[in-house]
Design a protein around this motif. Structure first.
Motif, PDB file in Angstrom:
ATOM      1  N   THR A  77     -20.471  -5.150 -47.518  1.00  0.00           N
ATOM      2  CA  THR A  77     -20.881  -5.804 -46.312  1.00  0.00           C
ATOM      3  C   THR A  77     -21.740  -7.311 -46.697  1.00  0.00           C
ATOM      4  O   THR A  77     -22.301  -7.556 -45.664  1.00  0.00           O
ATOM      5  CB  THR A  77     -20.558  -5.227 -44.596  1.00  0.00           C
ATOM      6  OG1 THR A  77     -19.120  -4.778 -44.518  1.00  0.00           O
ATOM      7  CG2 THR A  77     -20.951  -6.061 -43.410  1.00  0.00           C
TER       8      THR A  77
ATOM      9  N   ALA B 163     -18.827 -10.282 -37.373  1.00  0.00           N
ATOM     10  CA  ALA B 163     -19.924  -9.407 -38.597  1.00  0.00           C
ATOM     11  C   ALA B 163     -21.253 -10.552 -38.828  1.00  0.00           C
ATOM     12  O   ALA B 163     -22.080  -9.283 -38.687  1.00  0.00           O
ATOM     13  CB  ALA B 163     -19.007  -9.340 -39.576  1.00  0.00           C
ATOM     14  N   THR B 164     -21.250 -11.565 -38.763  1.00  0.00           N
ATOM     15  CA  THR B 164     -22.110 -12.004 -38.855  1.00  0.00           C
ATOM     16  C   THR B 164     -22.875 -11.992 -37.972  1.00  0.00           C
ATOM     17  O   THR B 164     -24.612 -11.761 -38.138  1.00  0.00           O
ATOM     18  CB  THR B 164     -22.429 -13.936 -38.931  1.00  0.00           C
ATOM     19  OG1 THR B 164     -21.752 -14.237 -40.508  1.00  0.00           O
ATOM     20  CG2 THR B 164     -23.894 -14.287 -39.224  1.00  0.00           C
TER      21      THR B 164
ATOM     22  N   VAL C  84     -24.347  -8.057 -38.244  1.00  0.00           N
ATOM     23  CA  VAL C  84     -25.751  -8.003 -39.800  1.00  0.00           C
ATOM     24  C   VAL C  84     -26.964  -8.944 -38.517  1.00  0.00           C
ATOM     25  O   VAL C  84     -27.802  -7.546 -39.552  1.00  0.00           O
ATOM     26  CB  VAL C  84     -25.089  -8.274 -41.045  1.00  0.00           C
ATOM     27  CG1 VAL C  84     -26.238  -8.547 -41.861  1.00  0.00           C
ATOM     28  CG2 VAL C  84     -23.805  -7.805 -41.251  1.00  0.00           C
TER      29      VAL C  84
ATOM     30  N   ILE D 159     -21.622  -9.728 -48.460  1.00  0.00           N
ATOM     31  CA  ILE D 159     -21.019 -10.925 -48.064  1.00  0.00           C
ATOM     32  C   ILE D 159     -21.957 -11.604 -46.300  1.00  0.00           C
ATOM     33  O   ILE D 159     -21.920 -13.169 -46.719  1.00  0.00           O
ATOM     34  CB  ILE D 159     -19.950 -10.693 -47.676  1.00  0.00           C
ATOM     35  CG1 ILE D 159     -18.601 -10.039 -49.128  1.00  0.00           C
ATOM     36  CG2 ILE D 159     -18.758 -12.462 -46.439  1.00  0.00           C
ATOM     37  CD1 ILE D 159     -17.463 -10.237 -47.747  1.00  0.00           C
ATOM     38  N   TYR D 160     -22.603 -10.436 -46.486  1.00  0.00           N
ATOM     39  CA  TYR D 160     -23.050 -10.860 -44.417  1.00  0.00           C
ATOM     40  C   TYR D 160     -24.688 -11.051 -44.833  1.00  0.00           C
ATOM     41  O   TYR D 160     -24.668 -11.176 -44.147  1.00  0.00           O
ATOM     42  CB  TYR D 160     -22.522 -10.457 -43.461  1.00  0.00           C
ATOM     43  CG  TYR D 160     -20.647 -11.199 -43.588  1.00  0.00           C
ATOM     44  CD1 TYR D 160     -20.722 -12.329 -42.542  1.00  0.00           C
ATOM     45  CD2 TYR D 160     -20.059 -10.155 -43.704  1.00  0.00           C
ATOM     46  CE1 TYR D 160     -19.462 -12.498 -42.774  1.00  0.00           C
ATOM     47  CE2 TYR D 160     -18.799 -10.775 -43.765  1.00  0.00           C
ATOM     48  CZ  TYR D 160     -18.817 -11.141 -43.232  1.00  0.00           C
ATOM     49  OH  TYR D 160     -17.217 -11.665 -43.093  1.00  0.00           O
ATOM     50  N   SER D 161     -25.412 -10.582 -45.734  1.00  0.00           N
ATOM     51  CA  SER D 161     -26.719 -10.512 -45.537  1.00  0.00           C
ATOM     52  C   SER D 161     -27.425 -11.975 -45.617  1.00  0.00           C
ATOM     53  O   SER D 161     -28.746 -11.776 -44.881  1.00  0.00           O
ATOM     54  CB  SER D 161     -27.573  -9.932 -46.884  1.00  0.00           C
ATOM     55  OG  SER D 161     -27.031 -10.878 -47.624  1.00  0.00           O
ATOM     56  N   HIS D 162     -26.763 -13.228 -45.429  1.00  0.00           N
ATOM     57  CA  HIS D 162     -27.742 -13.764 -45.114  1.00  0.00           C
ATOM     58  C   HIS D 162     -28.297 -14.727 -43.558  1.00  0.00           C
ATOM     59  O   HIS D 162     -29.365 -15.059 -43.119  1.00  0.00           O
ATOM     60  CB  HIS D 162     -26.767 -15.444 -45.951  1.00  0.00           C
ATOM     61  CG  HIS D 162     -25.334 -15.666 -44.864  1.00  0.00           C
ATOM     62  ND1 HIS D 162     -25.688 -16.009 -43.024  1.00  0.00           N
ATOM     63  CD2 HIS D 162     -24.183 -14.722 -45.022  1.00  0.00           C
ATOM     64  CE1 HIS D 162     -24.474 -16.109 -42.734  1.00  0.00           C
ATOM     65  NE2 HIS D 162     -23.502 -14.979 -43.782  1.00  0.00           N
ATOM     66  N   ALA D 163     -27.269 -13.543 -43.186  1.00  0.00           N
ATOM     67  CA  ALA D 163     -27.972 -13.605 -41.732  1.00  0.00           C
ATOM     68  C   ALA D 163     -28.750 -12.340 -41.224  1.00  0.00           C
ATOM     69  O   ALA D 163     -28.867 -11.730 -40.140  1.00  0.00           O
ATOM     70  CB  ALA D 163     -26.731 -12.943 -40.499  1.00  0.00           C
TER      71      ALA D 163
ATOM     72  N   HIS E 144     -15.715 -14.159 -39.227  1.00  0.00           N
ATOM     73  CA  HIS E 144     -16.480 -14.419 -40.400  1.00  0.00           C
ATOM     74  C   HIS E 144     -18.156 -14.425 -39.017  1.00  0.00           C
ATOM     75  O   HIS E 144     -18.909 -13.516 -39.058  1.00  0.00           O
ATOM     76  CB  HIS E 144     -16.572 -15.026 -40.839  1.00  0.00           C
ATOM     77  CG  HIS E 144     -18.109 -15.485 -41.446  1.00  0.00           C
ATOM     78  ND1 HIS E 144     -17.725 -15.077 -42.557  1.00  0.00           N
ATOM     79  CD2 HIS E 144     -18.768 -16.711 -41.182  1.00  0.00           C
ATOM     80  CE1 HIS E 144     -19.567 -15.397 -43.029  1.00  0.00           C
ATOM     81  NE2 HIS E 144     -19.482 -16.180 -42.317  1.00  0.00           N
ATOM     82  N   THR E 145     -18.136 -14.415 -37.413  1.00  0.00           N
ATOM     83  CA  THR E 145     -18.902 -14.417 -36.717  1.00  0.00           C
ATOM     84  C   THR E 145     -18.688 -13.007 -36.306  1.00  0.00           C
ATOM     85  O   THR E 145     -20.509 -13.236 -36.088  1.00  0.00           O
ATOM     86  CB  THR E 145     -18.542 -15.596 -35.181  1.00  0.00           C
ATOM     87  OG1 THR E 145     -17.891 -17.260 -36.111  1.00  0.00           O
ATOM     88  CG2 THR E 145     -19.408 -16.305 -34.934  1.00  0.00           C
TER      89      THR E 145
ATOM     90  N   ALA F 210     -20.402  -3.701 -38.540  1.00  0.00           N
ATOM     91  CA  ALA F 210     -20.158  -4.938 -38.930  1.00  0.00           C
ATOM     92  C   ALA F 210     -18.762  -4.605 -40.146  1.00  0.00           C
ATOM     93  O   ALA F 210     -17.831  -4.903 -40.032  1.00  0.00           O
ATOM     94  CB  ALA F 210     -21.119  -5.996 -39.511  1.00  0.00           C
TER      95      ALA F 210
END
Length: 62
Positions: free
Chosen positions: A38, A14-15, A18, A41-45, A11-12, A26
């Protein structure tokens, strides 16, 4: 416990990717078939701010 640490590491990674804008890297690293998964799930980054969006729109309409 070991599996949980691996999941956190996955997770780290990928975050971070991204967050740097390396969406396809990612996607490849986490094994998603589709980049949309992707991003979902990871757009918050993604480093988007209202100020950046406003500046972009301002530049477009000048």
């Amino acid at each position: 416990m070991y599996a949980r640490q691996l999941h956190r590491l996955r997770h780290t990674v990928a975050t971070v990717l991204v967050g740097r804008g390396d969406i396809l890297q990612a996607q490849h690293r986490v094994g998603h078939r589709d980049a949309a998964t992707t991003l979902r799930i990871y757009s918050h980054a993604l480093p988007l701010t209202d100020a950046q969006a406003a500046q972009t729109l301002d530049n477009l309409f000048r």
